[in-house]
Design an enzyme around this catalytic site. Structure first.
Site, PDB file in Angstrom:
ATOM      1  CB  SER A 148      -0.926  -0.590   1.208  1.00 46.08           C
ATOM      2  OG  SER A 148      -2.006   0.635   1.139  1.00 46.08           O
ATOM      3  CG  ASP A 226      -7.582  -2.983  -1.889  1.00 50.41           C
ATOM      4  OD1 ASP A 226      -7.722  -2.294  -1.296  1.00 50.41           O
ATOM      5  OD2 ASP A 226      -6.243  -3.536  -1.875  1.00 50.41           O
ATOM      6  CG  HIS A 259      -5.338  -2.965   1.106  1.00 48.49           C
ATOM      7  ND1 HIS A 259      -4.805  -2.996   0.404  1.00 48.49           N
ATOM      8  CD2 HIS A 259      -5.183  -1.556   2.204  1.00 48.49           C
ATOM      9  CE1 HIS A 259      -4.135  -1.677  -0.149  1.00 48.49           C
ATOM     10  NE2 HIS A 259      -4.293  -1.149   1.470  1.00 48.49           N
TER      11      HIS A 259
HETATM   12  N1  LIG Z   1      -7.258   2.138   9.742  1.00 55.53           N
HETATM   13  C1  LIG Z   1      -7.830   2.489   8.759  1.00 55.53           C
HETATM   14  C2  LIG Z   1      -6.645   1.201   7.252  1.00 55.53           C
HETATM   15  C3  LIG Z   1      -5.803   0.967   7.754  1.00 55.53           C
HETATM   16  C4  LIG Z   1      -4.769  -0.103   6.795  1.00 55.53           C
HETATM   17  O1  LIG Z   1      -5.607  -0.462   6.174  1.00 55.53           O
HETATM   18  N2  LIG Z   1      -3.414   0.117   6.654  1.00 55.53           N
HETATM   19  C5  LIG Z   1      -2.902  -0.691   6.639  1.00 55.53           C
HETATM   20  C6  LIG Z   1      -2.616  -0.406   5.074  1.00 55.53           C
HETATM   21  S1  LIG Z   1      -2.721   0.945   4.518  1.00 55.53           S
HETATM   22  C7  LIG Z   1      -2.056   1.821   3.253  1.00 55.53           C
HETATM   23  O2  LIG Z   1      -0.446   1.716   3.457  1.00 55.53           O
HETATM   24  C8  LIG Z   1      -2.392  -2.031   7.086  1.00 55.53           C
HETATM   25  O3  LIG Z   1      -1.101  -2.500   6.478  1.00 55.53           O
HETATM   26  N3  LIG Z   1      -2.578  -1.593   8.135  1.00 55.53           N
HETATM   27  C9  LIG Z   1      -1.848  -2.935   9.186  1.00 55.53           C
HETATM   28  C10 LIG Z   1      -2.489  -4.222   9.576  1.00 55.53           C
HETATM   29  O4  LIG Z   1      -1.582  -4.606  10.479  1.00 55.53           O
HETATM   30  O5  LIG Z   1      -3.804  -4.615   9.600  1.00 55.53           O
HETATM   31  C11 LIG Z   1      -9.490   2.170   8.360  1.00 55.53           C
HETATM   32  O6  LIG Z   1     -10.082   1.624   9.230  1.00 55.53           O
HETATM   33  O7  LIG Z   1      -9.460   3.266   6.818  1.00 55.53           O
END
Ligand SMILES: N[C@@H](CCC(=O)N[C@@H](CSC=O)C(=O)NCC(=O)O)C(=O)O
Length: 281
Positions: A148, A226, A259
């Site tokens: 991402s 996603d 995602h």
């Molecule tokens: N909190 C947000 C979304 C946050 C999210 O999905 N973070 C992803 C990376 S998104 C792009 O850079 C991530 O890797 N989160 C950490 C995990 O351990 O999953 C929302 O609620 O929309």
């Protein structure tokens, strides 16, 4: 450098360290995985993993299930944090997840108050590899990958520094940040209004406008379910740019995957195999 913790895993060693970063002007944390090796002399090739929004050095190491494959291929892994941290490091004024702490976008900020600390581009391309290569049995043979926002980091850093890396991969990368809400917010806040500066950190623009010295192999995997796909990630922008310049990108869309790290852990073995071809050549 100060050791925070260490764990034996799949015969190798996972460690977390903190150190004072000159680039980011604050204390930074990173994680490293050193595979089990019989040789005391041979230096290991390394994969740098750049995580996404809200992550630290821990998300990938704890959730991706990478150690077995890194061990099998004799590849070390380094996972930095996603932004500078600390009491005096500026954050989003509303504390949003997509800007400020945990959202450094792997660029060098030019705008106050962020320019005082947000120099993640210099940190990843210069300071961290120097630290790793002088403190661990690690060679200068490097690949780069990420998810991402980290996929955006891997693509832009790899495209601009093709002499430094052997291969690039990404899971669900932000491919055209100048044309998506996450990217526009981050670039405006960190870089100001000058879009020529934004273009230096946009993989699609770099494909079209930057003199790419070496066309490194690129592998991208994307989940079909996603929720960020159409508004934020826009893989077709990068694929169209790549096609226009005759750059072969191995892109695969996987039905039903989202995602999350459930998606990443399903395909991480293929990414390690991909990088191993070049890191171990
Ligand atoms: N909190 C947000 C979304 C946050 C999210 O999905 N973070 C992803 C990376 S998104 C792009 O850079 C991530 O890797 N989160 C950490 C995990 O351990 O999953 C929302 O609620 O929309």
């Amino acid at each position: 450098m100060e050791l925070i913790s260490e764990n034996k895993v799949f015969g190798g060693l996972h460690q977390r360290f903190k150190h004072q970063s000159a680039a980011n002007n604050c204390e930074m944390t990173f994680a490293i995985f050193l595979p089990k090796t019989d040789s005391k002399n041979n230096k290991l090739p390394v994969l740098y993993w750049l995580s996404g929004l809200t992550c630290t050095d821990e998300n990938f190491m704890q959730k991706a299930g990478v150690f077995k494959y890194a061990n099998e291929h004799g590849i070390a892994i380094v996972a930095p944090d996603t932004s500078p941290r600390g009491e005096d490091v500026a954050d989003d004024e509303n504390g949003s997840y997509d800007f400020g702490l945990g959202a450094g976008f792997y660029l060098n900020a030019t705008q106050a108050p962020f320019a005082a600390h947000y120099k993640m581009y210099d940190y990843i391309t210069v300071e961290l590899p120097k630290l790793i290569e002088s403190n661990f049995p690690i060679s200068d043979k490097k690949a780069i990958s990420g998810h991402s926002m980290g996929g955006h980091g891997a693509l832009t850093i790899g495209l601009k520094n093709s002499h430094q890396y052997v291969s690039i991969s990404a899971f669900a990368p932000i491919t055209n940040p100048m044309d998506c809400p996450w990217g526009v917010k981050a670039f405006t806040g960190y870089l100001g209004e000058d879009e020529s500066l934004w273009a230096q950190y946009d993989a699609t623009k770099l494909m079209l406008e930057h003199k790419i010295e070496r066309k490194l192999p690129i592998k991208i995997d994307q989940g079909g379910d996603d929720t960020f796909l159409t508004e934020q990630l826009k893989p077709e922008a990068l694929l169209n740019a790549a096609k226009a310049i005759g750059y072969d990108v191995d892109y695969q869309l996987h039905d039903g995957y989202d995602h999350s790290y459930f998606f990443i852990s399903s395909f991480i073995e293929q990414h390690i195999e991909f990088h191993a071809q070049y890191l171990n050549a």
